[in-house]
Design a protein around this motif. Structure first.
Motif, PDB file in Angstrom:
ATOM      1  N   GLY A 157       0.825  -1.200   0.000  1.00 37.63           N
ATOM      2  CA  GLY A 157       0.000   0.000   0.000  1.00 37.63           C
ATOM      3  C   GLY A 157       0.862   1.255   0.000  1.00 37.63           C
ATOM      4  O   GLY A 157       0.570   2.242  -0.681  1.00 37.63           O
ATOM      5  N   GLN A 158       1.943   1.236   0.765  1.00 41.74           N
ATOM      6  CA  GLN A 158       2.884   2.357   0.761  1.00 41.74           C
ATOM      7  C   GLN A 158       3.540   2.520  -0.613  1.00 41.74           C
ATOM      8  O   GLN A 158       3.736   3.654  -1.090  1.00 41.74           O
ATOM      9  CB  GLN A 158       3.969   2.141   1.824  1.00 41.74           C
ATOM     10  CG  GLN A 158       3.480   2.166   3.265  1.00 41.74           C
ATOM     11  CD  GLN A 158       3.248   3.567   3.800  1.00 41.74           C
ATOM     12  OE1 GLN A 158       3.638   4.558   3.172  1.00 41.74           O
ATOM     13  NE2 GLN A 158       2.625   3.663   4.965  1.00 41.74           N
ATOM     14  N   LEU A 159       3.849   1.410  -1.262  1.00 46.38           N
ATOM     15  CA  LEU A 159       4.419   1.487  -2.609  1.00 46.38           C
ATOM     16  C   LEU A 159       3.430   2.093  -3.596  1.00 46.38           C
ATOM     17  O   LEU A 159       3.803   2.911  -4.449  1.00 46.38           O
ATOM     18  CB  LEU A 159       4.847   0.096  -3.080  1.00 46.38           C
ATOM     19  CG  LEU A 159       6.188  -0.425  -2.549  1.00 46.38           C
ATOM     20  CD1 LEU A 159       6.328  -1.920  -2.835  1.00 46.38           C
ATOM     21  CD2 LEU A 159       7.351   0.353  -3.178  1.00 46.38           C
ATOM     22  N   SER A 160       2.157   1.705  -3.503  1.00 53.68           N
ATOM     23  CA  SER A 160       1.137   2.279  -4.381  1.00 53.68           C
ATOM     24  C   SER A 160       1.064   3.793  -4.212  1.00 53.68           C
ATOM     25  O   SER A 160       1.005   4.548  -5.196  1.00 53.68           O
ATOM     26  CB  SER A 160      -0.233   1.671  -4.078  1.00 53.68           C
ATOM     27  OG  SER A 160      -0.280   0.306  -4.388  1.00 53.68           O
ATOM     28  N   LEU A 161       1.062   4.234  -2.966  1.00 46.36           N
ATOM     29  CA  LEU A 161       0.980   5.671  -2.707  1.00 46.36           C
ATOM     30  C   LEU A 161       2.235   6.394  -3.191  1.00 46.36           C
ATOM     31  O   LEU A 161       2.147   7.469  -3.806  1.00 46.36           O
ATOM     32  CB  LEU A 161       0.776   5.907  -1.211  1.00 46.36           C
ATOM     33  CG  LEU A 161      -0.589   5.473  -0.673  1.00 46.36           C
ATOM     34  CD1 LEU A 161      -0.580   5.404   0.843  1.00 46.36           C
ATOM     35  CD2 LEU A 161      -1.684   6.415  -1.152  1.00 46.36           C
ATOM     36  N   ARG A 162       3.379   5.810  -2.941  1.00 49.08           N
ATOM     37  CA  ARG A 162       4.627   6.417  -3.405  1.00 49.08           C
ATOM     38  C   ARG A 162       4.606   6.583  -4.917  1.00 49.08           C
ATOM     39  O   ARG A 162       4.923   7.657  -5.442  1.00 49.08           O
ATOM     40  CB  ARG A 162       5.808   5.532  -2.993  1.00 49.08           C
ATOM     41  CG  ARG A 162       7.153   6.039  -3.475  1.00 49.08           C
ATOM     42  CD  ARG A 162       8.177   4.928  -3.658  1.00 49.08           C
ATOM     43  NE  ARG A 162       9.390   5.431  -4.282  1.00 49.08           N
ATOM     44  CZ  ARG A 162       9.532   5.636  -5.576  1.00 49.08           C
ATOM     45  NH1 ARG A 162       8.529   5.391  -6.428  1.00 49.08           N
ATOM     46  NH2 ARG A 162      10.675   6.115  -6.066  1.00 49.08           N
ATOM     47  N   ASP A 163       4.244   5.523  -5.640  1.00 45.70           N
ATOM     48  CA  ASP A 163       4.239   5.579  -7.099  1.00 45.70           C
ATOM     49  C   ASP A 163       3.186   6.553  -7.626  1.00 45.70           C
ATOM     50  O   ASP A 163       3.421   7.287  -8.593  1.00 45.70           O
ATOM     51  CB  ASP A 163       3.981   4.185  -7.668  1.00 45.70           C
ATOM     52  CG  ASP A 163       5.146   3.230  -7.447  1.00 45.70           C
ATOM     53  OD1 ASP A 163       6.221   3.700  -7.018  1.00 45.70           O
ATOM     54  OD2 ASP A 163       4.976   2.017  -7.678  1.00 45.70           O
ATOM     55  N   ALA A 164       2.002   6.555  -6.981  1.00 42.05           N
ATOM     56  CA  ALA A 164       0.934   7.447  -7.427  1.00 42.05           C
ATOM     57  C   ALA A 164       1.341   8.902  -7.283  1.00 42.05           C
ATOM     58  O   ALA A 164       1.095   9.729  -8.178  1.00 42.05           O
ATOM     59  CB  ALA A 164      -0.339   7.163  -6.641  1.00 42.05           C
ATOM     60  N   ILE A 165       1.965   9.245  -6.191  1.00 44.62           N
ATOM     61  CA  ILE A 165       2.356  10.633  -5.932  1.00 44.62           C
ATOM     62  C   ILE A 165       3.424  11.087  -6.917  1.00 44.62           C
ATOM     63  O   ILE A 165       3.498  12.266  -7.283  1.00 44.62           O
ATOM     64  CB  ILE A 165       2.821  10.766  -4.471  1.00 44.62           C
ATOM     65  CG1 ILE A 165       1.615  10.628  -3.536  1.00 44.62           C
ATOM     66  CG2 ILE A 165       3.558  12.079  -4.223  1.00 44.62           C
ATOM     67  CD1 ILE A 165       1.963  10.363  -2.091  1.00 44.62           C
ATOM     68  N   ARG A 166       4.198  10.149  -7.434  1.00 44.15           N
ATOM     69  CA  ARG A 166       5.239  10.470  -8.405  1.00 44.15           C
ATOM     70  C   ARG A 166       4.799  10.273  -9.850  1.00 44.15           C
ATOM     71  O   ARG A 166       5.604  10.401 -10.778  1.00 44.15           O
ATOM     72  CB  ARG A 166       6.491   9.614  -8.123  1.00 44.15           C
ATOM     73  CG  ARG A 166       7.199  10.047  -6.850  1.00 44.15           C
ATOM     74  CD  ARG A 166       8.081   8.979  -6.267  1.00 44.15           C
ATOM     75  NE  ARG A 166       8.794   9.459  -5.075  1.00 44.15           N
ATOM     76  CZ  ARG A 166       8.231   9.590  -3.866  1.00 44.15           C
ATOM     77  NH1 ARG A 166       6.952   9.264  -3.698  1.00 44.15           N
ATOM     78  NH2 ARG A 166       8.927  10.042  -2.851  1.00 44.15           N
ATOM     79  N   GLY A 167       3.521   9.922 -10.050  1.00 45.15           N
ATOM     80  CA  GLY A 167       3.011   9.721 -11.414  1.00 45.15           C
ATOM     81  C   GLY A 167       3.545   8.484 -12.086  1.00 45.15           C
ATOM     82  O   GLY A 167       3.605   8.421 -13.321  1.00 45.15           O
TER      83      GLY A 167
END
Length: 570
Positions: A157-167
């Motif tokens: 879940g943290q990886l999803s958020l990290r990637d989403a915030i960076r596009g």
């Protein structure tokens, strides 16, 4: 390796902390505080569990874990006092905070000015992409009730958020369907970490006295998200924003405020950059709305009416206080019953007096794209719910499905027009007394259908939760940990208060056992030979028995289930 701590306070606090500074006065330190990772480190986990991030988690636990245990001990005392007949009250010692009309909270930050529709959901890649494409103003990225806290879900879940915030986020399903963020304007992310009561047993904290403790789920979820994303979010024109779950007192809010101030200084961003929205979803917190806002005032955006956990909190606190505190079928405990009406009116009044947003809760009805009749009924129910909220003065609301966003938006557009919110609308007509918050008399019976529905929903939800799913559509309603808590706690209370169904059947353990057998005979079992995996219904039924049929009442159904089934189970 499995750690046995489940989030309850240890017999003695590991260290003694001051009430505000986060500095400790206790045993002479003989150990360097340390964080150990016990969970498996899979592909890309090292991008989240970096040495610098672990150092930040260590600093958070070193400064704040003792205060967390103190606050959990406070909760136990409060529940005991209510159980022996001492009703919650508006605190005399904080009357000066409530009576001072001058102070205001920080309020909106970039991206939070218009919150008329917020979508909620877990943080797996598919649901993250769907949320970002939804058209909502805000996405509640939920690491709490809508997420089953497997180690995989926590870190990925943290990886999803990290990637989403960076596009950088994309996802391909096992069937080959590709999911990508295509929206030109995505919702503002407000992340919800786990509540204070939940431990993260795949991470161990060794404190200065050498005591080995499971990490705090709250500090792990907040710390990893904040450390990796705060500066990038600011660069994107937003900020590190959080929903705070399950708070029970202004002291708990002050703990969060101190964590925010420390964290801002730690990475070098201005004080007050963080914004928090507090869910008022426990009975004690309803009596401290002003105090909670005051404690968080430099970091606070508003309050949310967390309706399902609030109902659960009422049942939990008054489960042994006699027949007059027994609620009827869950479906009859609506937002218009006296105690729910008083609670939401007080929330709007309190928020707007302090310049804070008042955000409404989530109607459980969801559409079914394969069943137009179900969809039409969901639209009708949700529209009525959101019309009431907008009319009462709420500035925004939650939905759990993208198809409900236009329905909710239409009701808020009708009231707000071009205004981003109605924070300036004062509810001077509202005067809520303590007795109104405790007026749980509804005057409706418990039905046999209602009892079976609770047993069925709880078991089916727990089965999905054990397989890693935290938000589940059941009988055209969105169920999460909060609604499952209502279901199992009502069963416990009906048994212990010697209730009978409308038809005269006593609600006993034997009666519930028969219903469990019925539910298990009716559910669709998975056939492992087909490659679909093994279902967890038998385990779910065992958990349900433990949290509903035992003499003692477990504070949360997820604590034992987490330790027994989700730790090192993947």
């Amino acid at each position: 390796m499995t750690i046995t701590d489940t989030g309850s306070p240890p017999t003695t606090s590991p260290l003694h902390a001051s009430t505000s500074s986060g500095t400790f006065t206790g045993p002479i330190a003989t150990h360097q505080p340390t964080i150990e990772i016990l969970g498996a480190v899979r592909d890309r986990y090292d991008e989240i569990l970096t040495p610098d991030a672990i150092a930040f988690l260590t600093a958070l636990h070193d400064r704040f874990s003792a205060r967390r245990y103190d606050r959990l001990a406070d909760r136990m005392r409060t529940r005991f006092e209510v159980g022996i007949g001492r009703d919650p009250r508006f605190r005399d010692e904080t009357a000066h905070i409530r009576e001072d009309a001058e102070w205001q909270v920080a309020g909106a930050a970039p991206g939070l000015e218009d919150r008329r529709v917020e979508i909620t959901g877990p943080t797996d890649p598919k649901m993250t992409i769907n949320a970002l494409n939804s058209g909502a103003k805000v996405w509640l990225a939920d690491q709490e009730d809508a997420t089953s806290p497997t180690w995989k879900n926590v870190i990925e879940g943290q990886l999803s958020l990290r990637d989403a915030i960076r596009g950088e986020l994309s996802f391909t399903s096992p069937e080959g369907k590709v999911y990508e963020v295509t929206a030109t304007e995505t919702p503002t992310i407000v992340m919800r970490p786990r509540g204070w009561h939940l431990a993260e047993q795949h991470i161990r904290f060794i404190d200065r006295s050498g005591r080995r403790l499971s990490a705090s789920g709250s500090l792990v979820d907040f710390g990893l998200y904040f450390f990796h994303n705060a500066e990038r979010l600011i660069a994107n024109g937003r900020g590190p924003y959080f929903y705070l779950a399950k708070l029970e007192s202004s002291e708990e809010a002050r703990l969060w405020d101190d964590i925010f101030a420390f964290s801002e200084e730690y990475i070098g961003i201005p004080y007050g950059t963080i914004r928090a929205t507090v869910l008022i979803e426990t009975l004690p917190a309803a009596f401290e709305m002003d105090e909670i806002l005051f404690a968080l005032r430099d970091h606070c955006a508003g309050l949310n009416a967390g309706r399902w956990d609030y109902i659960f909190s009422i049942i939990k606190n008054y489960r042994g206080r006699g027949a007059r505190f027994v609620l009827p079928d869950r479906s009859e405990v609506t937002m218009t019953v006296p105690f729910m009406r008083a609670y939401t009116d007080l929330l709007v009044k309190t928020c707007h007096r302090r310049g804070a947003f008042a955000i409404g809760g989530m109607s459980a009805f969801i559409p079914n794209r394969r069943d137009p009749e179900v969809t039409a009924r969901a639209f009708e129910k949700v529209a009525a719910d959101k019309k009431r909220e907008a009319g009462d003065g709420f500035d925004g609301t939650w939905v759990a499905h993208p198809d409900l966003i236009p329905v909710a938006r239409a009701e808020f557009d009708a009231v707000l027009g071009d205004r981003p919110n109605q924070v300036d609308r004062q509810r001077d007509d509202v005067e809520v007394k303590a007795s109104q918050l405790l007026d749980v008399h509804i005057g409706l019976p418990v039905t046999a259908a209602g009892v079976k529905a609770n047993v069925s929903v709880a078991i089916r939800y727990l089965e999905a939760w054990l397989r890693g799913l935290g938000a589940v559509a059941i009988d055209n309603l969105m169920e999460d940990a909060a609604t499952a808590e209502i279901s199992r706690s009502q069963v416990w209370q009906w048994i212990h208060q010697d209730r009978s169904t409308e038809g005269g059947t006593p609600i006993t353990r034997e009666y519930i056992e028969r219903l469990i057998a019925e539910v298990l005979s009716e559910v669709e079992r998975r056939d492992p030979s087909t490659g679909s995996g093994t279902d967890r219904f038998d385990d779910a039924a065992d958990i349900f028995r433990e949290v509903s049929l035992r003499e003692e009442f477990p504070a949360f159904l997820t604590l034992t289930a987490y330790s027994r089934y989700l730790v090192d189970s993947e």
